[in-house]
Motif scaffolding. Structure first.
Motif, PDB file in Angstrom:
ATOM      1  N   LEU A 215      -2.211  -0.450  -6.529  1.00 58.05           N
ATOM      2  CA  LEU A 215      -3.266   0.330  -7.201  1.00 58.05           C
ATOM      3  C   LEU A 215      -4.300  -0.593  -7.845  1.00 58.05           C
ATOM      4  CD1 LEU A 215      -0.892   3.023  -8.736  1.00 58.05           C
ATOM      5  CD2 LEU A 215      -2.305   3.219  -6.696  1.00 58.05           C
ATOM      6  N   SER A 216      -4.381  -1.816  -7.323  1.00 61.37           N
ATOM      7  CA  SER A 216      -5.338  -2.789  -7.855  1.00 61.37           C
ATOM      8  C   SER A 216      -6.771  -2.395  -7.529  1.00 61.37           C
ATOM      9  CB  SER A 216      -5.068  -4.165  -7.234  1.00 61.37           C
ATOM     10  OG  SER A 216      -3.800  -4.625  -7.630  1.00 61.37           O
ATOM     11  N   LEU A 217      -7.642  -2.812  -8.417  1.00 64.90           N
ATOM     12  CA  LEU A 217      -9.111  -2.690  -8.266  1.00 64.90           C
ATOM     13  C   LEU A 217      -9.624  -1.251  -8.204  1.00 64.90           C
ATOM     14  CD1 LEU A 217     -10.986  -5.149  -8.346  1.00 64.90           C
ATOM     15  CD2 LEU A 217     -11.413  -4.836  -5.930  1.00 64.90           C
ATOM     16  N   ILE A 218      -8.845  -0.298  -8.691  1.00 60.29           N
ATOM     17  CA  ILE A 218      -9.377   1.059  -8.848  1.00 60.29           C
ATOM     18  C   ILE A 218     -10.150   1.061 -10.171  1.00 60.29           C
ATOM     19  CG2 ILE A 218      -8.785   3.504  -9.173  1.00 60.29           C
ATOM     20  CD1 ILE A 218      -6.310   3.085  -7.481  1.00 60.29           C
ATOM     21  N   PRO A 219     -11.401   1.523 -10.144  1.00 57.65           N
ATOM     22  CA  PRO A 219     -12.156   1.546 -11.402  1.00 57.65           C
ATOM     23  C   PRO A 219     -11.602   2.607 -12.367  1.00 57.65           C
ATOM     24  CG  PRO A 219     -13.604   1.844  -9.496  1.00 57.65           C
ATOM     25  CD  PRO A 219     -12.191   2.006  -9.015  1.00 57.65           C
ATOM     26  N   GLY A 220     -12.176   2.668 -13.559  1.00 59.46           N
ATOM     27  CA  GLY A 220     -11.818   3.734 -14.495  1.00 59.46           C
ATOM     28  C   GLY A 220     -10.789   3.300 -15.516  1.00 59.46           C
ATOM     29  N   THR A 221     -10.227   4.290 -16.189  1.00 63.42           N
ATOM     30  CA  THR A 221      -9.358   4.039 -17.332  1.00 63.42           C
ATOM     31  C   THR A 221      -7.935   4.526 -17.069  1.00 63.42           C
ATOM     32  OG1 THR A 221     -10.042   6.181 -18.208  1.00 63.42           O
ATOM     33  CG2 THR A 221     -11.223   4.240 -19.037  1.00 63.42           C
ATOM     34  N   VAL A 222      -7.026   4.037 -17.910  1.00 70.75           N
ATOM     35  CA  VAL A 222      -5.617   4.460 -17.832  1.00 70.75           C
ATOM     36  C   VAL A 222      -5.514   5.973 -18.083  1.00 70.75           C
ATOM     37  CG1 VAL A 222      -3.398   4.288 -19.035  1.00 70.75           C
ATOM     38  CG2 VAL A 222      -4.681   2.205 -18.439  1.00 70.75           C
ATOM     39  N   GLY A 223      -6.272   6.481 -19.048  1.00 70.63           N
ATOM     40  CA  GLY A 223      -6.143   7.894 -19.435  1.00 70.63           C
ATOM     41  C   GLY A 223      -6.587   8.867 -18.366  1.00 70.63           C
ATOM     42  N   ALA A 224      -7.492   8.424 -17.490  1.00 65.26           N
ATOM     43  CA  ALA A 224      -7.963   9.324 -16.423  1.00 65.26           C
ATOM     44  C   ALA A 224      -7.072   9.243 -15.192  1.00 65.26           C
ATOM     45  CB  ALA A 224      -9.400   8.984 -16.041  1.00 65.26           C
ATOM     46  N   ALA A 225      -6.266   8.185 -15.087  1.00 64.76           N
ATOM     47  CA  ALA A 225      -5.483   7.994 -13.851  1.00 64.76           C
ATOM     48  C   ALA A 225      -4.565   9.185 -13.526  1.00 64.76           C
ATOM     49  CB  ALA A 225      -4.692   6.691 -13.933  1.00 64.76           C
ATOM     50  N   PRO A 226      -3.923   9.818 -14.538  1.00 65.22           N
ATOM     51  CA  PRO A 226      -3.084  10.974 -14.186  1.00 65.22           C
ATOM     52  C   PRO A 226      -3.885  12.195 -13.744  1.00 65.22           C
ATOM     53  CG  PRO A 226      -2.451  10.035 -16.321  1.00 65.22           C
ATOM     54  CD  PRO A 226      -3.762   9.435 -15.946  1.00 65.22           C
ATOM     55  N   MET A 227      -5.159  12.253 -14.100  1.00 63.22           N
ATOM     56  CA  MET A 227      -5.962  13.436 -13.764  1.00 63.22           C
ATOM     57  C   MET A 227      -5.840  13.780 -12.281  1.00 63.22           C
ATOM     58  SD  MET A 227      -7.518  14.819 -16.261  1.00 63.22           S
ATOM     59  CE  MET A 227      -8.791  15.811 -15.527  1.00 63.22           C
ATOM     60  N   GLN A 228      -6.051  12.781 -11.429  1.00 62.14           N
ATOM     61  CA  GLN A 228      -5.948  13.075  -9.985  1.00 62.14           C
ATOM     62  C   GLN A 228      -4.815  12.268  -9.356  1.00 62.14           C
ATOM     63  OE1 GLN A 228      -9.327  12.204  -7.554  1.00 62.14           O
ATOM     64  NE2 GLN A 228      -8.991  10.008  -7.623  1.00 62.14           N
ATOM     65  N   ASN A 229      -3.833  11.859 -10.214  1.00 61.82           N
ATOM     66  CA  ASN A 229      -2.696  11.130  -9.661  1.00 61.82           C
ATOM     67  C   ASN A 229      -3.219  10.027  -8.747  1.00 61.82           C
ATOM     68  OD1 ASN A 229      -0.146  10.410  -8.668  1.00 61.82           O
ATOM     69  ND2 ASN A 229      -0.168  12.040  -7.118  1.00 61.82           N
ATOM     70  N   VAL A 230      -3.952   9.075  -9.335  1.00 60.84           N
ATOM     71  CA  VAL A 230      -4.675   8.100  -8.499  1.00 60.84           C
ATOM     72  C   VAL A 230      -3.726   7.446  -7.499  1.00 60.84           C
ATOM     73  CG1 VAL A 230      -6.618   7.550 -10.043  1.00 60.84           C
ATOM     74  CG2 VAL A 230      -4.511   6.217 -10.186  1.00 60.84           C
TER      75      VAL A 230
ATOM     76  N   ALA B 167      -4.346  -9.373  -1.900  1.00 55.86           N
ATOM     77  CA  ALA B 167      -4.725  -8.947  -0.542  1.00 55.86           C
ATOM     78  C   ALA B 167      -5.483  -7.622  -0.612  1.00 55.86           C
ATOM     79  CB  ALA B 167      -3.475  -8.805   0.329  1.00 55.86           C
ATOM     80  N   ILE B 168      -4.978  -6.707  -1.415  1.00 58.37           N
ATOM     81  CA  ILE B 168      -5.632  -5.397  -1.525  1.00 58.37           C
ATOM     82  C   ILE B 168      -7.024  -5.550  -2.148  1.00 58.37           C
ATOM     83  CG2 ILE B 168      -5.498  -3.198  -2.809  1.00 58.37           C
ATOM     84  CD1 ILE B 168      -2.529  -3.108  -1.918  1.00 58.37           C
ATOM     85  N   CYS B 169      -7.125  -6.402  -3.155  1.00 58.22           N
ATOM     86  CA  CYS B 169      -8.459  -6.638  -3.761  1.00 58.22           C
ATOM     87  C   CYS B 169      -9.411  -7.182  -2.708  1.00 58.22           C
ATOM     88  CB  CYS B 169      -8.366  -7.621  -4.919  1.00 58.22           C
ATOM     89  SG  CYS B 169      -7.598  -6.929  -6.386  1.00 58.22           S
ATOM     90  N   SER B 170      -8.937  -8.081  -1.862  1.00 58.50           N
ATOM     91  CA  SER B 170      -9.857  -8.677  -0.884  1.00 58.50           C
ATOM     92  C   SER B 170     -10.283  -7.628   0.149  1.00 58.50           C
ATOM     93  CB  SER B 170      -9.263  -9.932  -0.224  1.00 58.50           C
ATOM     94  OG  SER B 170      -8.304  -9.579   0.745  1.00 58.50           O
ATOM     95  N   ILE B 171      -9.358  -6.746   0.548  1.00 50.71           N
ATOM     96  CA  ILE B 171      -9.731  -5.678   1.505  1.00 50.71           C
ATOM     97  C   ILE B 171     -10.750  -4.748   0.852  1.00 50.71           C
ATOM     98  CG2 ILE B 171      -8.889  -3.674   2.797  1.00 50.71           C
ATOM     99  CD1 ILE B 171      -6.102  -5.094   2.826  1.00 50.71           C
ATOM    100  N   ARG B 172     -10.461  -4.363  -0.381  1.00 55.21           N
ATOM    101  CA  ARG B 172     -11.342  -3.394  -1.053  1.00 55.21           C
ATOM    102  C   ARG B 172     -12.744  -3.985  -1.259  1.00 55.21           C
ATOM    103  NH1 ARG B 172      -8.263   1.049  -3.883  1.00 55.21           N
ATOM    104  NH2 ARG B 172     -10.268   1.468  -4.779  1.00 55.21           N
ATOM    105  N   ARG B 173     -12.795  -5.278  -1.616  1.00 53.73           N
ATOM    106  CA  ARG B 173     -14.121  -5.885  -1.848  1.00 53.73           C
ATOM    107  C   ARG B 173     -14.950  -5.897  -0.573  1.00 53.73           C
ATOM    108  NH1 ARG B 173     -11.313  -9.568  -5.567  1.00 53.73           N
ATOM    109  NH2 ARG B 173     -11.840  -8.798  -7.652  1.00 53.73           N
ATOM    110  N   GLU B 174     -14.272  -6.023   0.578  1.00 51.95           N
ATOM    111  CA  GLU B 174     -15.014  -6.024   1.845  1.00 51.95           C
ATOM    112  C   GLU B 174     -15.511  -4.639   2.213  1.00 51.95           C
ATOM    113  OE1 GLU B 174     -12.454  -7.551   4.897  1.00 51.95           O
ATOM    114  OE2 GLU B 174     -12.459  -9.529   3.954  1.00 51.95           O
ATOM    115  N   LYS B 175     -14.680  -3.624   1.931  1.00 51.18           N
ATOM    116  CA  LYS B 175     -14.948  -2.285   2.472  1.00 51.18           C
ATOM    117  C   LYS B 175     -15.721  -1.366   1.550  1.00 51.18           C
ATOM    118  CE  LYS B 175     -12.066   0.202   5.193  1.00 51.18           C
ATOM    119  NZ  LYS B 175     -10.803   0.784   5.679  1.00 51.18           N
ATOM    120  N   LEU B 176     -15.550  -1.583   0.244  1.00 54.40           N
ATOM    121  CA  LEU B 176     -16.086  -0.596  -0.699  1.00 54.40           C
ATOM    122  C   LEU B 176     -17.257  -1.167  -1.475  1.00 54.40           C
ATOM    123  CD1 LEU B 176     -12.733   0.716  -2.162  1.00 54.40           C
ATOM    124  CD2 LEU B 176     -14.421   2.092  -0.948  1.00 54.40           C
ATOM    125  N   PRO B 177     -18.288  -0.350  -1.700  1.00 53.34           N
ATOM    126  CA  PRO B 177     -19.405  -0.850  -2.495  1.00 53.34           C
ATOM    127  C   PRO B 177     -19.000  -1.029  -3.963  1.00 53.34           C
ATOM    128  CG  PRO B 177     -19.694   1.483  -1.968  1.00 53.34           C
ATOM    129  CD  PRO B 177     -18.460   1.034  -1.258  1.00 53.34           C
TER     130      PRO B 177
END
Ligand code: FAD
Ligand code: NAP
Length: 339
Positions: free
Chosen positions: A114-129, A219-229
């Motif tokens: 769940l690395s490199l997902i933006p936002g806060t700890v408190g919002a993470a349960p909202m949509q079960n990130v 590894a996940i951070c590197s994939i996300r940096r390539e694919k996501l704005p």
């Protein structure tokens, strides 16, 4: 810390789409007392309250005639560590990715996917990130929330949260629960989840044979940096549509015409369609009208090239929804919260 009530505040810096709408009132809260004080003051002034964290799952289409309460509480701690199982807790306003990194620095495993997902700890349960085969429900140990109707504190266990795919009881009852802090059950031993997307391949490319949790995170951070704005460079709220879960027969019907359709079997016999694939097939990838557009590398991500309004992005989203419904008979549901 003293609370500062501000009026007519631009929310542009507080949402990752970078949309310039105004909040009638705005206040940052740093602890439970300030949360209660702000809620009481809003009641006295007769205005509704709208809670935000990092603003990375919002599409703001109009000025907000409310008190915008920005969660800025900080704090993270180890509650239990019996040498195997570990329970950690963080305050709602903690930024998510630094919290994940902190857990890895403690030698703890469980949050790496769940690395490199933006936002806060408190919002993470909202949509079960969720990402790369892990959702927070898989490592969830409980949370404390304030019932805005009664002012009482409630403890939620896994069952009470009723987590689903990008869903929870909190998302289904908007405005009722204010999440104050969240707990996670982690482990000193790694249970690697590498079978999702290109994670295993990326580790192999990096020459990692026995991955640690930190290596998986990297590894996940590197994939996300390539694919996501990066929202700091190009406004977006991540995936704009949920991946639709449909009957297996519907996938067969689509496959008859489109043999390349991407779909994954679910435990209940249904299939999850990759919404990004449908949108790309329909020719929307890289589309732009004014400053509202579809990302050139990832069709599931709508982007703000600069001055798009929330209404323009919403209109683009509705055009995509109508087109996908007509072409494939599939209804796409928006993921970000619309205001
Ligand atoms: P906000 O956008 O501030 O708020 C979202 C909702 O939660 C709003 O309804 C708000 O009122 C409510 N809320 C916020 N804080 C609280 C609180 N403390 N108590 C009660 N309600 C609250 N999501 C994923 O699931 N997986 C991903 O991989 C992923 N990747 C992303 C990548 C990018 C580039 C971007 C921009 C977004 C991505 N997202 C992803 C979406 C988003 O980051 C997450 O949903 C994140 O948890 C939202 O957190 P936030 O603090 O920004 O919430
Ligand atoms: P991807 O790897 O290109 O895969 C496309 C879609 O197929 C994903 O959305 C994913 O669904 C699904 N998928 C891939 N492999 C799967 C498998 N082995 N089993 C079941 N489903 C599989 O996806 P991506 O867009 O680059 O995103 C990678 C991960 O990060 C995904 O988990 C995605 O959800 C997450 N992410 C989420 C957001 C957000 O805002 N919500 C933004 C960026 C990335 P799922 O989405 O259901 O996992």
């Amino acid at each position: 810390m003293t609370m500062q009530w501000q009026e007519q505040v631009s929310l542009k810096p507080f949402n990752t789409f970078g949309i310039d709408v105004k909040a009638r009132y705005f206040v940052q809260v740093h602890d439970d007392d300030e949360v209660r004080e702000a809620l009481a003051e809003a009641r006295r002034r007769g205005v509704p309250v709208f809670v935000i964290g990092g603003g990375s799952n919002l599409l703001l289409t109009r000025d907000i005639d409310a008190l915008v309460l920005h969660m800025a509480s900080r704090g993270r701690r180890v509650l239990v560590d019996d040498g195997e199982r570990v329970v950690i807790e963080a305050e709602a306003g903690e930024p998510w990715h630094p919290f994940v990194q902190w857990s890895l620095e403690q030698g703890l495993c469980g949050l790496e996917n769940l690395s490199l997902i933006p936002g806060t700890v408190g919002a993470a349960p909202m949509q079960n990130v969720g990402a790369y085969g892990v959702e927070i429900k898989d490592v969830f140990a409980g949370l404390t929330a304030l019932d805005r109707e009664t002012g009482e504190l409630h403890e939620f266990d896994l069952r009470a949260c009723a987590f689903g795919y990008r869903d929870s009881v909190f998302k289904r009852t908007p405005g009722r629960w204010l999440i104050l802090r969240v707990r996670f059950a982690l482990s000193h031993a790694l249970q690697a989840h590498l079978d999702y997307g290109p994670v295993r391949q990326r580790l192999a490319e990096q020459g990692v044979q026995q991955p640690t949790a930190q290596a998986i995170s990297d590894a996940i951070c590197s994939i996300r940096r390539e694919k996501l704005p990066d929202p700091a460079e190009l406004g977006n709220a991540g995936s704009f549509f949920k991946n639709p879960v449909v009957a297996a027969e519907q996938v067969l019907r689509i496959r008859a015409e489109h043999p390349g359709v991407v779909a994954y079997p679910q435990d209940d016999g249904q299939m999850k369609l990759a919404a990004g694939w449908l949108i790309e097939q329909a020719g929307w990838k890289g589309y732009r009208q004014g400053d509202a557009g579809v990302h050139r590398l990832q069709s599931l991500v709508l982007v703000n090239h600069g001055q798009a309004s929330g209404a323009q992005l919403h209109e683009l989203a509705q055009r995509i929804q109508a087109d996908i419904l007509e072409r494939f008979g599939v209804a796409l549901e928006m993921e970000p919260n619309l205001y």
